[in-house]
Write an enzyme that holds these catalytic residues in place. Sequence first.
Site, mmCIF file in Angstrom:
data_model
loop_
_atom_site.group_PDB
_atom_site.id
_atom_site.type_symbol
_atom_site.label_atom_id
_atom_site.label_comp_id
_atom_site.label_asym_id
_atom_site.label_seq_id
_atom_site.Cartn_x
_atom_site.Cartn_y
_atom_site.Cartn_z
ATOM 1 N N GLU A 118 6.604 -0.534 -4.917
ATOM 2 C CA GLU A 118 5.415 -0.647 -5.993
ATOM 3 C C GLU A 118 4.380 -0.540 -5.064
ATOM 4 O O GLU A 118 3.878 -1.336 -4.552
ATOM 5 C CB GLU A 118 5.749 -2.011 -6.622
ATOM 6 C CG GLU A 118 7.181 -2.372 -7.050
ATOM 7 C CD GLU A 118 7.612 -1.579 -8.084
ATOM 8 O OE1 GLU A 118 6.831 -0.969 -8.735
ATOM 9 O OE2 GLU A 118 8.820 -1.477 -8.097
ATOM 10 N N ARG A 175 0.413 3.904 1.928
ATOM 11 C CA ARG A 175 0.547 4.147 3.198
ATOM 12 C C ARG A 175 1.743 3.608 3.931
ATOM 13 O O ARG A 175 2.684 4.235 4.480
ATOM 14 C CB ARG A 175 -0.612 3.879 4.122
ATOM 15 C CG ARG A 175 -0.697 4.885 5.369
ATOM 16 C CD ARG A 175 -1.834 4.675 6.079
ATOM 17 N NE ARG A 175 -2.137 3.050 6.426
ATOM 18 C CZ ARG A 175 -3.264 2.695 6.925
ATOM 19 N NH1 ARG A 175 -3.835 3.351 7.858
ATOM 20 N NH2 ARG A 175 -3.325 1.285 7.300
ATOM 21 N N SER A 216 0.830 -1.262 0.165
ATOM 22 C CA SER A 216 0.065 0.055 0.017
ATOM 23 C C SER A 216 0.911 1.024 -0.157
ATOM 24 O O SER A 216 1.977 1.302 0.377
ATOM 25 C CB SER A 216 -0.843 -0.063 1.259
ATOM 26 O OG SER A 216 -0.182 0.013 2.582
HETATM 27 N N1 LIG Z 1 2.322 -1.523 -7.698
HETATM 28 C C1 LIG Z 1 2.173 -2.958 -7.342
HETATM 29 O O1 LIG Z 1 2.960 -3.615 -8.171
HETATM 30 C C2 LIG Z 1 1.322 -3.363 -6.615
HETATM 31 C C3 LIG Z 1 0.799 -2.802 -5.337
HETATM 32 N N2 LIG Z 1 -0.177 -3.294 -4.661
HETATM 33 C C4 LIG Z 1 -0.742 -2.688 -3.370
HETATM 34 O O2 LIG Z 1 -0.619 -3.403 -2.425
HETATM 35 C C5 LIG Z 1 -1.587 -3.203 -1.614
HETATM 36 C C6 LIG Z 1 -2.342 -4.401 -0.984
HETATM 37 O O3 LIG Z 1 -1.494 -5.058 -0.337
HETATM 38 P P1 LIG Z 1 -1.254 -5.247 1.134
HETATM 39 O O4 LIG Z 1 -0.901 -6.471 1.652
HETATM 40 O O5 LIG Z 1 -2.631 -4.789 1.920
HETATM 41 O O6 LIG Z 1 -0.302 -4.053 1.408
HETATM 42 P P2 LIG Z 1 0.298 -3.616 2.812
HETATM 43 O O7 LIG Z 1 1.106 -2.268 2.609
HETATM 44 O O8 LIG Z 1 -0.641 -3.591 3.919
HETATM 45 O O9 LIG Z 1 1.276 -4.697 3.287
HETATM 46 C C7 LIG Z 1 2.313 -4.933 2.231
HETATM 47 C C8 LIG Z 1 3.242 -5.654 3.053
HETATM 48 O O10 LIG Z 1 4.138 -4.679 4.015
HETATM 49 C C9 LIG Z 1 4.111 -5.052 5.422
HETATM 50 N N3 LIG Z 1 3.732 -3.719 6.109
HETATM 51 C C10 LIG Z 1 3.031 -3.131 6.179
HETATM 52 N N4 LIG Z 1 3.035 -1.768 6.788
HETATM 53 C C11 LIG Z 1 4.382 -1.846 6.948
HETATM 54 C C12 LIG Z 1 5.076 -0.772 7.589
HETATM 55 N N5 LIG Z 1 4.685 0.179 8.157
HETATM 56 N N6 LIG Z 1 6.673 -1.135 7.596
HETATM 57 C C13 LIG Z 1 7.024 -2.480 7.224
HETATM 58 N N7 LIG Z 1 6.268 -3.414 6.443
HETATM 59 C C14 LIG Z 1 4.933 -3.240 6.434
HETATM 60 C C15 LIG Z 1 2.977 -6.093 5.475
HETATM 61 O O11 LIG Z 1 3.024 -6.924 6.693
HETATM 62 C C16 LIG Z 1 3.221 -6.795 4.141
HETATM 63 O O12 LIG Z 1 4.061 -7.703 4.231
HETATM 64 C C17 LIG Z 1 -2.550 -2.248 -2.287
HETATM 65 O O13 LIG Z 1 -2.488 -0.750 -2.097
HETATM 66 C C18 LIG Z 1 -2.023 -2.524 -3.730
HETATM 67 O O14 LIG Z 1 -2.362 -1.219 -4.684
HETATM 68 C C19 LIG Z 1 -0.253 -4.707 -4.676
HETATM 69 C C20 LIG Z 1 0.153 -5.392 -5.890
HETATM 70 C C21 LIG Z 1 0.979 -4.855 -6.795
#
Ligand SMILES: NC(=O)C1=CN([C@@H]2O[C@H](COP(=O)(O)OP(=O)(O)OC[C@H]3O[C@@H](n4cnc5c(N)ncnc54)[C@H](O)[C@@H]3O)[C@@H](O)[C@H]2O)C=CC1
Length: 470
Positions: free
Chosen positions: A230, A210, A208
Amino acid sequence: MSVTEIISTEPATGAELWRGQIGDAAREVAIARDSWAAWAAQPLAVRVETLRRFANVVRGRLEAFADLIARETGKPLWEARTEVESVINKVDISITAYSDRTAQRRFEGALGAKSAVRHKPHGVLAVLGPFNFPAHLPNGHIVPALIAGNAVVFKPSEKTPASGAFLVECFHAAGVPEGVVRLLIGGPDEGRALASDPGIDGLLFTGSARAGQALHRQFGDMPQKILALELGGNNPLVVWDTPDIASAAVIAVQSAYMSAGQRCTAARRLIVKDGAHDALVEEIGRLIDRIIVDHPHADPQPLMGPVIDNATADQVQERFLDLMLKGGRPIKQMGRPDPALPFLTPALIDVTDIAARPDEEIFGPVLQLIRVPDFEAALAEANNTRFGLSASLVAGDPDLYDRFWGTVRAGVINWNRPTNGAPSNAPFGGIGLSGNHRPSAYYAADYCTYPVTSSEADQPRASIGVGLRE
Ligand SMILES: NC(=O)C1=CN([C@@H]2O[C@H](COP(=O)(O)OP(=O)(O)OC[C@H]3O[C@@H](n4cnc5c(N)ncnc54)[C@H](O)[C@@H]3O)[C@@H](O)[C@H]2O)C=CC1
Ligand SMILES: O=C(O)CCC(=O)N[C@@H](CCC(=O)O)C(=O)O
């Protein structure tokens, strides 16, 4: 009481699927640090051969892997199979990309010396993965990182640890040394610990905006570490002057609702010409009514499964409600047939009359309709976002596409094709809040190495031409 375990449950049933101990980032990084130099010292051909074996291992386990991904994410089995195919295909694509993007170059230098450009691995790279493609997207960092000679510590999403563990097991089964790919089980806390570990040389993140922003701040005073982000999108699909309403509606539905809208490239905003949109909206509505939302293994196969969990379903419903409260007019209401499970039906809402539309990514099956008076306004509306991942135009006139391509800010710009389904053999990344200009997929090769420029001669060669007394 501190949590020591991560439990993964199937979104479609609520049943427990997997449980595992939360790991220790410092320990995993230390193991990877001890292992990476020997891996980097292997001839490229050995690393390539090992990765080809990995592709074969995954091929041999395709059905088991797809079944696990389908259960853990809730995505339909047919779609989970395509994810595993992407994992396999990533290997050959990354081998080609490595030689294409980072091959040694030699050319004539000064005084008969030769100049050379070669690339070196960074060392230990951390990979943080998202839940929506729990194998394909982290794999898109891990495979190029390994080919380049890095070691990897991979933390899958806390929502999909079993798929992450399966992926790592495939690397080990193929002969990638256990120390060279490490699995770290955990959530954001472990992600933060991994990102701040002094032993990593960089972080490759898909997730994400954020979390990406938080990591960017965390890396603010560490220019020596590579950071590839990404992130998400608020992607526009503009439909303009097309006689083929049926195909336009299919493109809209594919763009918005594949993977239950849980794709970073999903269309979030459908931009159409005011007064000329009725037939399109009706056709999209008819298709929505036909979309099968069901268990990943259901027969007939569904187009969409549930979203990842109940908390996410609650949030998506709240965001839809909020759009309604702000003045949005639902064309297709969002349904949740069983309040105890995260199945959501695809929703379409006209948000044209909302004065200050929230520029947020709603990561679920919601498409927002925006009516505009002319093509200039459509272009302005497409760019009315902090994100810049993908954008599509459906229109017959190539001049319109020229204007669209020239004006719209995004890393993926398509014509008469959905916003999603980007190919792995091209760069993939966004601008604005969608990333930090380190595109993945074919260009992942770039961020997995650093270039070294050398001026080389087999004997000392030097001449001070001016500024010396006779
Ligand atoms: N641009 C791209 O290639 C892609 C982007 N996404 C984006 O990913 C998001 C969906 O995936 P989620 O798993 O919900 O994302 P997320 O940001 O909640 O989590 C992604 C990973 O980061 C970790 N994480 C979360 N907050 C963190 C922090 N503050 N510090 C370090 N690690 C942290 C999580 O445990 C997880 O392993 C959507 O926003 C989507 O658009 C998804 C697929 C492809
Ligand atoms: O990373 C690659 O190999 C290509 C990009 C890709 O697979 N994109 C997919 C999924 C990404 C997402 O939306 O979460 C797509 O564009 O549908």
